[in-house]
Design a protein around this motif. Sequence first.
Motif, mmCIF file in Angstrom:
data_model
loop_
_atom_site.group_PDB
_atom_site.id
_atom_site.type_symbol
_atom_site.label_atom_id
_atom_site.label_comp_id
_atom_site.label_asym_id
_atom_site.label_seq_id
_atom_site.Cartn_x
_atom_site.Cartn_y
_atom_site.Cartn_z
ATOM 1 N N ARG A 1 0.814 -1.203 0.000
ATOM 2 C CA ARG A 1 0.000 0.000 0.000
ATOM 3 C C ARG A 1 0.853 1.261 0.000
ATOM 4 N NH1 ARG A 1 -3.625 -0.826 5.066
ATOM 5 N NH2 ARG A 1 -2.012 -2.307 5.643
ATOM 6 N N LEU A 2 2.160 1.120 0.180
ATOM 7 C CA LEU A 2 3.062 2.263 0.216
ATOM 8 C C LEU A 2 3.786 2.480 -1.110
ATOM 9 C CD1 LEU A 2 4.652 1.672 3.736
ATOM 10 C CD2 LEU A 2 2.682 3.074 3.148
ATOM 11 N N SER A 3 3.400 1.751 -2.145
ATOM 12 C CA SER A 3 4.087 1.871 -3.425
ATOM 13 C C SER A 3 3.931 3.281 -3.994
ATOM 14 C CB SER A 3 3.529 0.860 -4.425
ATOM 15 O OG SER A 3 3.780 -0.458 -3.976
ATOM 16 N N ASN A 4 4.943 3.682 -4.774
ATOM 17 C CA ASN A 4 4.955 4.977 -5.461
ATOM 18 C C ASN A 4 4.982 6.163 -4.503
ATOM 19 O OD1 ASN A 4 4.741 3.635 -7.976
ATOM 20 N ND2 ASN A 4 2.524 3.502 -7.722
ATOM 21 N N GLN A 5 5.442 5.946 -3.280
ATOM 22 C CA GLN A 5 5.626 7.032 -2.335
ATOM 23 C C GLN A 5 7.115 7.247 -2.085
ATOM 24 O OE1 GLN A 5 3.383 6.424 1.247
ATOM 25 N NE2 GLN A 5 1.404 6.503 0.209
ATOM 26 N N THR B 1 18.558 1.336 10.677
ATOM 27 C CA THR B 1 17.988 2.292 9.737
ATOM 28 C C THR B 1 16.474 2.225 9.777
ATOM 29 O OG1 THR B 1 19.884 2.082 8.247
ATOM 30 C CG2 THR B 1 17.882 3.033 7.325
ATOM 31 N N ALA B 2 15.836 3.353 10.049
ATOM 32 C CA ALA B 2 14.385 3.461 9.985
ATOM 33 C C ALA B 2 13.993 3.878 8.578
ATOM 34 C CB ALA B 2 13.873 4.479 10.991
ATOM 35 N N ILE B 3 12.965 3.233 8.024
ATOM 36 C CA ILE B 3 12.504 3.494 6.665
ATOM 37 C C ILE B 3 11.076 3.994 6.731
ATOM 38 C CG2 ILE B 3 12.160 2.534 4.357
ATOM 39 C CD1 ILE B 3 14.136 0.316 5.138
ATOM 40 N N ILE B 4 10.840 5.220 6.247
ATOM 41 C CA ILE B 4 9.508 5.807 6.261
ATOM 42 C C ILE B 4 9.061 6.047 4.824
ATOM 43 C CG2 ILE B 4 9.808 6.882 8.517
ATOM 44 C CD1 ILE B 4 10.277 9.544 7.017
ATOM 45 N N ARG B 5 7.732 6.157 4.649
ATOM 46 C CA ARG B 5 7.157 6.395 3.324
ATOM 47 C C ARG B 5 6.105 7.489 3.433
ATOM 48 N NH1 ARG B 5 8.234 2.040 0.014
ATOM 49 N NH2 ARG B 5 7.753 3.532 -1.632
ATOM 50 N N GLY B 6 5.948 8.258 2.378
ATOM 51 C CA GLY B 6 4.955 9.315 2.328
ATOM 52 C C GLY B 6 5.223 10.209 1.135
ATOM 53 N N SER B 7 4.558 11.346 1.078
ATOM 54 C CA SER B 7 4.812 12.297 0.007
ATOM 55 C C SER B 7 6.205 12.890 0.170
ATOM 56 C CB SER B 7 3.761 13.403 0.029
ATOM 57 O OG SER B 7 3.882 14.185 1.208
ATOM 58 N N VAL B 8 6.722 13.493 -0.898
ATOM 59 C CA VAL B 8 8.086 14.025 -0.863
ATOM 60 C C VAL B 8 8.229 15.081 0.224
ATOM 61 C CG1 VAL B 8 9.855 15.201 -2.204
ATOM 62 C CG2 VAL B 8 8.372 13.535 -3.318
ATOM 63 N N ALA B 9 7.276 16.003 0.309
ATOM 64 C CA ALA B 9 7.364 17.074 1.299
ATOM 65 C C ALA B 9 7.303 16.522 2.717
ATOM 66 C CB ALA B 9 6.241 18.088 1.062
ATOM 67 N N ASN B 10 6.379 15.605 2.971
ATOM 68 C CA ASN B 10 6.247 15.045 4.314
ATOM 69 C C ASN B 10 7.473 14.234 4.709
ATOM 70 O OD1 ASN B 10 3.644 15.934 5.273
ATOM 71 N ND2 ASN B 10 2.724 14.625 3.719
ATOM 72 N N VAL B 11 8.025 13.477 3.774
ATOM 73 C CA VAL B 11 9.209 12.682 4.079
ATOM 74 C C VAL B 11 10.393 13.592 4.395
ATOM 75 C CG1 VAL B 11 10.930 11.131 3.077
ATOM 76 C CG2 VAL B 11 8.495 10.621 2.836
ATOM 77 N N ALA B 12 10.553 14.667 3.632
ATOM 78 C CA ALA B 12 11.660 15.592 3.888
ATOM 79 C C ALA B 12 11.552 16.222 5.264
ATOM 80 C CB ALA B 12 11.683 16.675 2.807
ATOM 81 N N VAL B 13 10.346 16.654 5.641
ATOM 82 C CA VAL B 13 10.149 17.255 6.970
ATOM 83 C C VAL B 13 10.402 16.225 8.064
ATOM 84 C CG1 VAL B 13 8.421 18.258 8.509
ATOM 85 C CG2 VAL B 13 8.561 19.007 6.132
ATOM 86 N N ALA B 14 9.893 15.004 7.865
ATOM 87 C CA ALA B 14 10.047 13.964 8.878
ATOM 88 C C ALA B 14 11.513 13.581 9.069
ATOM 89 C CB ALA B 14 9.223 12.740 8.490
ATOM 90 N N ALA C 1 6.066 14.436 13.346
ATOM 91 C CA ALA C 1 6.388 15.683 12.652
ATOM 92 C C ALA C 1 5.665 15.834 11.333
ATOM 93 C CB ALA C 1 7.893 15.780 12.421
ATOM 94 N N ALA C 2 5.269 14.736 10.691
ATOM 95 C CA ALA C 2 4.651 14.812 9.363
ATOM 96 C C ALA C 2 3.773 13.592 9.128
ATOM 97 C CB ALA C 2 5.728 14.917 8.279
ATOM 98 N N ASP C 3 3.017 13.644 8.054
ATOM 99 C CA ASP C 3 2.107 12.557 7.695
ATOM 100 C C ASP C 3 2.890 11.495 6.926
ATOM 101 O OD1 ASP C 3 -0.064 10.964 7.193
ATOM 102 O OD2 ASP C 3 -0.901 12.242 5.613
ATOM 103 N N VAL C 4 3.605 10.660 7.655
ATOM 104 C CA VAL C 4 4.398 9.587 7.068
ATOM 105 C C VAL C 4 4.059 8.281 7.774
ATOM 106 C CG1 VAL C 4 6.296 11.084 6.351
ATOM 107 C CG2 VAL C 4 6.335 10.052 8.633
ATOM 108 N N HIS C 5 4.484 7.174 7.156
ATOM 109 C CA HIS C 5 4.262 5.845 7.713
ATOM 110 C C HIS C 5 5.608 5.158 7.904
ATOM 111 C CE1 HIS C 5 -0.070 6.101 6.974
ATOM 112 N NE2 HIS C 5 0.227 6.548 5.758
ATOM 113 N N LEU C 6 5.757 4.490 9.019
ATOM 114 C CA LEU C 6 6.961 3.701 9.269
ATOM 115 C C LEU C 6 6.809 2.369 8.546
ATOM 116 C CD1 LEU C 6 9.671 3.360 10.763
ATOM 117 C CD2 LEU C 6 8.379 2.437 12.696
ATOM 118 N N ALA C 7 7.608 2.156 7.515
ATOM 119 C CA ALA C 7 7.477 0.959 6.686
ATOM 120 C C ALA C 7 8.202 -0.236 7.298
ATOM 121 C CB ALA C 7 8.011 1.223 5.282
#
Length: 264
Positions: A125-129, A169-182, A152-158
Amino acid sequence: METYNQRSIRTIQGASGRETFQDTALGLVSTRSFPAIVGTADMMLKSAGVHLVGYEKIGSGYCTAIVRGGIADVRLAVESGVQTAEQFGQLISSLVIPRPYPNLDIVLPITTRFTKLMEEGNSSRLSNQAIGLVETRGFPAMVGACDAMLKAADVHLAAYEKIGGGLCTAIIRGSVANVAVAVEAGMFEAERIGELNAVMVIPRPLDEMEQTLPLASCWIEEHEPLNLPVNIKEKEQVAEIEVLRLPDLTKLPTKVQEELWNDE
């Protein structure tokens, strides 16, 4: 007596022929950080027509990205990967093997491991993020970074990855802006708790990158097989049988006729 290697080679030659291994090459780039190797692999995929076989993690933080393709493409991809790893300051070594001998593919576990995952038919469900990676030395620092990133942002811990040497290493997924902030928030929290080792943000990961990254089972969707309405058919059959058994109208006219005849 025939050795195992000879039997394996003959098996491959019989199945696909030696032509399969002609004009192909194997490329390897090694770093000492998981975010660095993911970023390096991403650049290798985007710089040439190669396929990402996967990663080899041998402990103490050493990670190797392995690609396969035409000789010219692999050389170009490895060159780009080396430059990327040097920019991260994490390059360990690199290698290009033109026309690898078939037995090399049999012995090293770098060929079929990830293709099996592709054949299972599972999707995420996290594809293309976008992908964000924060690597720390020490588990508490990584957990604290995960908590800060999720808040800090709307991201998911994958998922998270351990590569030895105390590196997590923690791997998170989300939109580009949210991932950068997180990722920025995770960096500050990791430095406050312990030691920050490396970070990486990949805005548009390719499909092959998706298939080689670890992913928690809660984000994997399994395609369910189609269920034929067998039970419905059985119920319909039962209903039809019951409908045929309920009325007993064939005996009624006979009885009525007999009673009338007796009365007369």
